[in-house]
Scaffold this motif. Structure first.
Motif, short mmCIF file in Angstrom:
data_model
loop_
_atom_site.label_atom_id
_atom_site.label_comp_id
_atom_site.label_asym_id
_atom_site.label_seq_id
_atom_site.Cartn_x
_atom_site.Cartn_y
_atom_site.Cartn_z
N ARG A 1 0.79 -1.14 0.00
CA ARG A 1 0.08 0.03 0.12
C ARG A 1 0.77 1.33 0.00
N PHE A 2 2.05 1.28 0.91
CA PHE A 2 2.83 2.36 0.82
C PHE A 2 3.53 2.44 -0.34
N SER A 3 3.98 1.44 -0.80
CA SER A 3 4.73 1.54 -2.49
C SER A 3 3.89 2.08 -3.31
N GLU A 4 2.51 1.52 -3.51
CA GLU A 4 1.66 1.95 -4.44
C GLU A 4 1.23 3.29 -4.41
N THR A 5 1.08 3.91 -3.18
CA THR A 5 1.08 5.19 -2.87
C THR A 5 2.26 6.19 -3.45
N GLY A 6 3.36 5.78 -2.71
CA GLY A 6 4.56 6.29 -3.09
C GLY A 6 5.07 6.56 -4.76
N GLY A 7 4.60 5.38 -5.31
CA GLY A 7 4.74 5.52 -7.02
C GLY A 7 3.86 6.20 -7.48
N SER A 8 2.61 6.25 -6.89
CA SER A 8 1.51 7.13 -7.58
C SER A 8 1.62 8.54 -7.43
N LEU A 9 2.14 8.98 -6.36
CA LEU A 9 2.59 10.31 -6.03
C LEU A 9 3.81 10.73 -6.86
N THR A 10 4.70 9.86 -7.13
CA THR A 10 6.00 9.92 -7.79
C THR A 10 5.47 10.40 -9.48
N ARG A 11 4.79 9.33 -9.82
CA ARG A 11 4.03 9.61 -11.09
C ARG A 11 3.26 10.69 -11.38
N GLU A 12 2.45 11.08 -10.54
CA GLU A 12 1.57 12.21 -10.44
C GLU A 12 2.18 13.75 -10.38
N TYR A 13 3.26 13.68 -9.76
CA TYR A 13 3.86 15.05 -9.67
C TYR A 13 5.24 15.00 -10.15
N PHE A 14 5.77 14.09 -10.94
CA PHE A 14 7.24 14.14 -11.44
C PHE A 14 7.40 15.33 -12.14
N PRO A 15 8.51 15.95 -11.74
CA PRO A 15 9.75 15.37 -11.36
C PRO A 15 9.89 16.18 -9.88
N HIS A 16 8.83 16.57 -9.26
CA HIS A 16 8.94 17.46 -8.07
C HIS A 16 8.87 16.63 -6.72
N VAL A 17 8.32 15.09 -6.96
CA VAL A 17 8.26 14.50 -5.93
C VAL A 17 9.04 13.02 -6.03
N GLY A 18 9.73 12.48 -5.02
CA GLY A 18 10.40 11.32 -5.18
C GLY A 18 9.65 10.57 -3.84
N CYS A 19 10.01 9.29 -3.71
CA CYS A 19 9.53 8.43 -2.85
C CYS A 19 10.31 7.15 -2.60
N GLU A 20 10.66 7.06 -1.35
CA GLU A 20 11.21 5.64 -1.07
C GLU A 20 10.61 4.89 -0.10
N PRO A 21 10.77 3.55 -0.07
CA PRO A 21 9.98 2.87 0.99
C PRO A 21 10.80 2.90 2.29
N ILE A 22 10.13 2.67 3.56
CA ILE A 22 10.66 2.26 4.78
C ILE A 22 10.20 0.93 5.08
N SER A 23 11.42 0.15 5.03
CA SER A 23 11.11 -1.11 5.48
C SER A 23 12.16 -1.73 6.21
N ASP A 24 11.79 -2.02 7.60
CA ASP A 24 12.93 -2.27 8.53
C ASP A 24 12.43 -3.15 9.55
N LEU A 25 13.30 -4.11 9.79
CA LEU A 25 13.00 -5.33 10.98
C LEU A 25 14.24 -5.03 11.85
#
Length: 131
Positions: free
Chosen positions: A21-45
């Protein structure tokens, strides 16, 4: 499959779903607002805790949406927050403790939604106001 194995598999599926869900949202934001928005996942154990979320960068700002799942003696504690520019969180989802794997999975899904929707709105607001 025994109940503990089934519970572990269900929890893993729920964690993967929240991460997606976070990955899809980040990808969508990046595509929608390119080149102004970038997104990276947070995944930590880290030991008895899992952190999932996304870090969204836009001109002059960084927005972090993060879920945390901690293993406790009583089961699991799930919480989340949305922060802008490393300031105090402007949205904090209350930590909820449960021993029930199904409830934990449902909370992961719900909390991922409750963080991604306002994150998307905040990115739009920031870009609309020129960051």
């Amino acid at each position: 499959m025994d109940p503990k194995s089934r519970g572990a598999a269900d929890l893993l599926r729920a964690l993967m779903g929240a991460a997606a869900r976070f990955s899809e949202t980040g990808g969508s934001l990046t595509r929608e607002y390119f080149p102004h928005v970038g997104c990276e996942p947070i995944s930590d154990l880290a030991g008895p805790a899992v952190r999932l979320g996304m870090r969204v960068t836009l001109p002059g700002h960084e927005l972090v949406a993060e879920l945390a799942v901690r293993v406790t003696d009583a089961g699991f504690t799930i919480g989340g927050e949305l922060m802008l520019d490393d300031a105090e969180p402007f949205l904090t989802l209350p930590p909820i403790e449960t021993a029930d794997v199904d409830k934990c999975a449902a909370l992961l899904h719900r909390y991922a939604e409750e963080l991604t929707v306002p994150a998307r709105l905040e990115v739009g607001r920031l870009l609309e106001h020129g960051c």
